[in-house]
Design a protein around this motif. Structure first.
Motif, PDB file in Angstrom:
ATOM      1  N   PRO A   1       0.912  -1.382   0.029  1.00 58.68           N
ATOM      2  CA  PRO A   1      -0.104  -0.034   0.088  1.00 58.68           C
ATOM      3  C   PRO A   1       0.810   1.304  -0.106  1.00 58.68           C
ATOM      4  O   PRO A   1       0.388   2.188  -0.845  1.00 58.68           O
ATOM      5  CB  PRO A   1      -0.847   0.008   1.155  1.00 58.68           C
ATOM      6  CG  PRO A   1      -0.056  -0.974   2.054  1.00 58.68           C
ATOM      7  CD  PRO A   1       0.690  -2.016   1.279  1.00 58.68           C
ATOM      8  N   ALA A   2       2.036   1.146   0.681  1.00 59.00           N
ATOM      9  CA  ALA A   2       2.790   2.490   0.502  1.00 59.00           C
ATOM     10  C   ALA A   2       3.621   2.739  -0.795  1.00 59.00           C
ATOM     11  O   ALA A   2       3.610   3.899  -1.133  1.00 59.00           O
ATOM     12  CB  ALA A   2       3.963   2.288   1.666  1.00 59.00           C
ATOM     13  N   THR A   3       4.041   1.847  -1.601  1.00 57.53           N
ATOM     14  CA  THR A   3       4.797   1.854  -2.888  1.00 57.53           C
ATOM     15  C   THR A   3       3.806   1.414  -3.875  1.00 57.53           C
ATOM     16  O   THR A   3       4.325   1.806  -5.228  1.00 57.53           O
ATOM     17  CB  THR A   3       6.045   1.396  -2.741  1.00 57.53           C
ATOM     18  OG1 THR A   3       5.936  -0.095  -2.732  1.00 57.53           O
ATOM     19  CG2 THR A   3       6.892   1.823  -1.677  1.00 57.53           C
ATOM     20  N   GLY A   4       2.966   0.655  -3.957  1.00 57.30           N
ATOM     21  CA  GLY A   4       2.224   0.100  -4.947  1.00 57.30           C
ATOM     22  C   GLY A   4       3.023  -1.196  -5.555  1.00 57.30           C
ATOM     23  O   GLY A   4       2.550  -1.505  -6.779  1.00 57.30           O
ATOM     24  N   ALA A   5       4.191  -1.423  -5.056  1.00 56.05           N
ATOM     25  CA  ALA A   5       4.855  -2.518  -5.854  1.00 56.05           C
ATOM     26  C   ALA A   5       4.207  -3.815  -5.604  1.00 56.05           C
ATOM     27  O   ALA A   5       3.347  -4.210  -4.618  1.00 56.05           O
ATOM     28  CB  ALA A   5       6.279  -2.638  -4.991  1.00 56.05           C
ATOM     29  N   ASP A   6       4.425  -4.858  -6.515  1.00 50.55           N
ATOM     30  CA  ASP A   6       3.516  -6.112  -6.631  1.00 50.55           C
ATOM     31  C   ASP A   6       4.473  -7.002  -5.850  1.00 50.55           C
ATOM     32  O   ASP A   6       5.902  -7.008  -5.827  1.00 50.55           O
ATOM     33  CB  ASP A   6       3.984  -6.818  -8.253  1.00 50.55           C
ATOM     34  CG  ASP A   6       2.957  -5.785  -9.057  1.00 50.55           C
ATOM     35  OD1 ASP A   6       1.974  -5.654  -8.903  1.00 50.55           O
ATOM     36  OD2 ASP A   6       3.334  -5.727 -10.341  1.00 50.55           O
ATOM     37  N   ILE A   7       3.663  -7.547  -4.950  1.00 50.45           N
ATOM     38  CA  ILE A   7       4.217  -8.671  -3.845  1.00 50.45           C
ATOM     39  C   ILE A   7       3.751  -9.875  -4.066  1.00 50.45           C
ATOM     40  O   ILE A   7       2.875 -10.312  -4.549  1.00 50.45           O
ATOM     41  CB  ILE A   7       3.814  -7.947  -2.428  1.00 50.45           C
ATOM     42  CG1 ILE A   7       4.205  -6.617  -2.042  1.00 50.45           C
ATOM     43  CG2 ILE A   7       4.417  -9.006  -1.383  1.00 50.45           C
ATOM     44  CD1 ILE A   7       5.894  -6.285  -2.312  1.00 50.45           C
ATOM     45  N   SER A   8       4.563 -10.814  -4.033  1.00 58.19           N
ATOM     46  CA  SER A   8       4.406 -12.426  -3.903  1.00 58.19           C
ATOM     47  C   SER A   8       4.908 -12.810  -2.437  1.00 58.19           C
ATOM     48  O   SER A   8       5.692 -12.261  -1.932  1.00 58.19           O
ATOM     49  CB  SER A   8       5.146 -13.174  -4.884  1.00 58.19           C
ATOM     50  OG  SER A   8       4.946 -12.866  -6.279  1.00 58.19           O
ATOM     51  N   LEU A   9       3.889 -13.746  -2.054  1.00 60.04           N
ATOM     52  CA  LEU A   9       4.331 -14.104  -0.392  1.00 60.04           C
ATOM     53  C   LEU A   9       3.563 -15.800  -0.280  1.00 60.04           C
ATOM     54  O   LEU A   9       2.752 -16.032  -1.209  1.00 60.04           O
ATOM     55  CB  LEU A   9       3.530 -13.507   0.464  1.00 60.04           C
ATOM     56  CG  LEU A   9       1.813 -13.181   0.429  1.00 60.04           C
ATOM     57  CD1 LEU A   9       1.511 -12.867   1.846  1.00 60.04           C
ATOM     58  CD2 LEU A   9       1.474 -11.996  -0.501  1.00 60.04           C
ATOM     59  N   VAL A  10       4.041 -16.429   0.574  1.00 57.67           N
ATOM     60  CA  VAL A  10       3.613 -17.659   0.800  1.00 57.67           C
ATOM     61  C   VAL A  10       3.624 -17.714   2.465  1.00 57.67           C
ATOM     62  O   VAL A  10       4.123 -17.150   3.041  1.00 57.67           O
ATOM     63  CB  VAL A  10       4.782 -18.713   0.292  1.00 57.67           C
ATOM     64  CG1 VAL A  10       6.354 -18.460   1.150  1.00 57.67           C
ATOM     65  CG2 VAL A  10       4.538 -20.314   0.575  1.00 57.67           C
ATOM     66  N   GLN A  11       2.489 -18.668   2.914  1.00 56.28           N
ATOM     67  CA  GLN A  11       2.245 -18.925   4.358  1.00 56.28           C
ATOM     68  C   GLN A  11       2.380 -20.601   4.319  1.00 56.28           C
ATOM     69  O   GLN A  11       1.762 -21.102   3.578  1.00 56.28           O
ATOM     70  CB  GLN A  11       0.936 -18.437   4.392  1.00 56.28           C
ATOM     71  CG  GLN A  11       0.489 -18.790   6.133  1.00 56.28           C
ATOM     72  CD  GLN A  11      -0.823 -18.546   6.311  1.00 56.28           C
ATOM     73  OE1 GLN A  11      -1.085 -17.490   7.167  1.00 56.28           O
ATOM     74  NE2 GLN A  11      -1.719 -19.456   6.123  1.00 56.28           N
ATOM     75  N   TRP A  12       3.043 -20.733   5.294  1.00 60.11           N
ATOM     76  CA  TRP A  12       2.982 -22.267   5.585  1.00 60.11           C
ATOM     77  C   TRP A  12       2.587 -22.527   7.217  1.00 60.11           C
ATOM     78  O   TRP A  12       3.136 -21.768   7.928  1.00 60.11           O
ATOM     79  CB  TRP A  12       4.674 -22.859   5.366  1.00 60.11           C
ATOM     80  CG  TRP A  12       5.103 -23.069   4.047  1.00 60.11           C
ATOM     81  CD1 TRP A  12       4.350 -23.705   3.044  1.00 60.11           C
ATOM     82  CD2 TRP A  12       6.272 -22.441   3.363  1.00 60.11           C
ATOM     83  NE1 TRP A  12       5.186 -23.595   1.945  1.00 60.11           N
ATOM     84  CE2 TRP A  12       6.299 -22.693   2.211  1.00 60.11           C
ATOM     85  CE3 TRP A  12       7.504 -21.649   4.098  1.00 60.11           C
ATOM     86  CZ2 TRP A  12       7.176 -22.557   1.197  1.00 60.11           C
ATOM     87  CZ3 TRP A  12       8.249 -21.062   2.944  1.00 60.11           C
ATOM     88  CH2 TRP A  12       8.176 -21.574   1.690  1.00 60.11           C
ATOM     89  N   LEU A  13       1.806 -23.433   7.404  1.00 54.07           N
ATOM     90  CA  LEU A  13       1.634 -23.817   8.603  1.00 54.07           C
ATOM     91  C   LEU A  13       1.993 -25.362   8.822  1.00 54.07           C
ATOM     92  O   LEU A  13       1.670 -26.167   8.135  1.00 54.07           O
ATOM     93  CB  LEU A  13       0.022 -23.582   8.810  1.00 54.07           C
ATOM     94  CG  LEU A  13      -0.710 -22.446   8.661  1.00 54.07           C
ATOM     95  CD1 LEU A  13      -1.984 -22.607   8.884  1.00 54.07           C
ATOM     96  CD2 LEU A  13      -0.078 -21.225   9.785  1.00 54.07           C
ATOM     97  N   ARG A  14       2.643 -25.725  10.111  1.00 53.71           N
ATOM     98  CA  ARG A  14       3.128 -26.873  10.322  1.00 53.71           C
ATOM     99  C   ARG A  14       2.502 -27.292  11.729  1.00 53.71           C
ATOM    100  O   ARG A  14       2.640 -26.735  12.639  1.00 53.71           O
ATOM    101  CB  ARG A  14       4.214 -27.059  10.403  1.00 53.71           C
ATOM    102  CG  ARG A  14       4.911 -28.608  10.696  1.00 53.71           C
ATOM    103  CD  ARG A  14       6.429 -28.556  10.619  1.00 53.71           C
ATOM    104  NE  ARG A  14       7.229 -28.165  11.871  1.00 53.71           N
ATOM    105  CZ  ARG A  14       8.349 -28.438  12.174  1.00 53.71           C
ATOM    106  NH1 ARG A  14       9.210 -28.475  11.143  1.00 53.71           N
ATOM    107  NH2 ARG A  14       8.684 -28.329  13.366  1.00 53.71           N
TER     108      ARG A  14
END
Length: 313
Positions: free
Chosen positions: A265-278
């Motif tokens: 939201p600050a820069t408008g940059a495209d972000i990719s992310l991953v969430q893992w739960l164990r």
């Protein structure tokens, strides 16, 4: 690093924590994970449950805390008597001290059969706050002269060794994948990042958060719903779109993976992310890795290396 002004509320909150808290003579002792240390008198030992020292036999506790450098000036201007009164305590003494490493303010308050000593010291890059809870029954063991000598020994180290920081975690990190330690929440989790903690930059560098959380889904069929609920709690993102959500095995245990894209939201940059739960053992390991989309492929490989190197203690 963002600096926040010391408000009366925060000052009172620190006092409330202090009022509610359950080496060689020449050596400064640093409690695990703390940049602050001092020479404790005989009987006081580094606590394993909070950042400070304690004497359980005499019900004495000493809490160490660090605040922004500008907090000291706010303490100087504050009304100690009024602050203590709101907490059910009365002011006995307030005085300014000259310690070997800087000036300090000492406030002594009283609450029923308990004295609270609070030392606020101006150090070069922080305001140190030491709070001592001293029952009347322990005053002969810890007379004023001994306590003042202890306060005068206050010291600060430049940083907490990485090995010591990692030792505070409820799991072992077998692989850092080239990341720096961005911060440690003792007993809970760690931030690994490519950016120095004091760097001023709006660019999102690859980083991963690893935390042990209590609970977990009661049924295997609920894992996807629970994972999505946890994922939605990730802050400071917009236009979030989940691209994949599936059950996997992580470290020989049941787990879950969510892949997503978003915008900063600050820069408008495209972000990719991953969430893992164990999942397992009445708790679950929560990992969130994030990087700008152009830097995603190498960052993801490093995130996986961190994930696969985690061992239970």
């Amino acid at each position: 690093m963002t600096r926040y002004p010391m408000t009366r509320f925060r000052w009172m909150l620190l006092l409330m924590v202090a009022l509610a808290l359950p080496a060689h003579a020449d050596d400064v002792v640093y409690p695990p994970g703390s940049r602050l240390g001092l020479v404790p008198p005989p009987g006081l030992h580094a606590s394993t449950s909070f950042p400070g020292f304690e004497d359980r036999d005499n019900n004495v506790a000493l809490l160490l805390g660090a605040l922004p450098p500008e907090a000291y000036a706010q303490f100087e201007k504050s009304d100690s008597a009024e602050g203590l009164k709101k907490l059910g305590a009365t002011l006995e003494k307030r005085e300014t001290l000259e310690l070997p490493n800087g000036k300090a303010l000492l406030v002594i308050g009283r609450q029923e059969k308990l004295s609270t000593w609070m030392l606020v010291a101006a150090l070069p890059d922080m305001t140190a706050m030491i709070t001592l809870r001293l029952p009347d029954t322990a005053k002969e063991v810890y007379p004023d002269k001994v306590l003042r000598a202890m306060f005068a020994s206050l010291a600060a180290r430049a940083e907490v060794p990485i090995e010591e920081q990692l030792g505070l975690l409820p799991f072992r990190l077998g692989e850092l994948a080239g990341f720096r330690i961005g911060g440690v929440l003792p007993g809970r989790g760690v931030l690994l990042t490519d950016v120095a903690t004091d760097a001023a930059s709006t660019v999102i560098a690859p980083h991963i958060i690893v935390a042990m959380m209590p609970g977990g889904p009661a049924e295997a069929a609920d894992r996807d719903d629970v994972a999505r609920q946890i994922f939605r709690s990730i802050p400071d993102l917009k236009e979030v779109r989940i691209t994949a959500s599936e059950s996997i095995r992580i470290g020989g245990q049941q787990g879950h993976e969510i892949m997503a894209t978003a915008k900063d939201p600050a820069t408008g940059a495209d972000i990719s992310l991953v969430q893992w739960l164990r999942f397992g053992g009445g708790a679950y390991l929560h990992l969130v890795g994030m990087a700008t989309t152009p830097a995603w492929t190498p960052a993801y490989a490093r995130f996986r290396s961190v994930r696969d190197g985690i061992e239970a203690k």
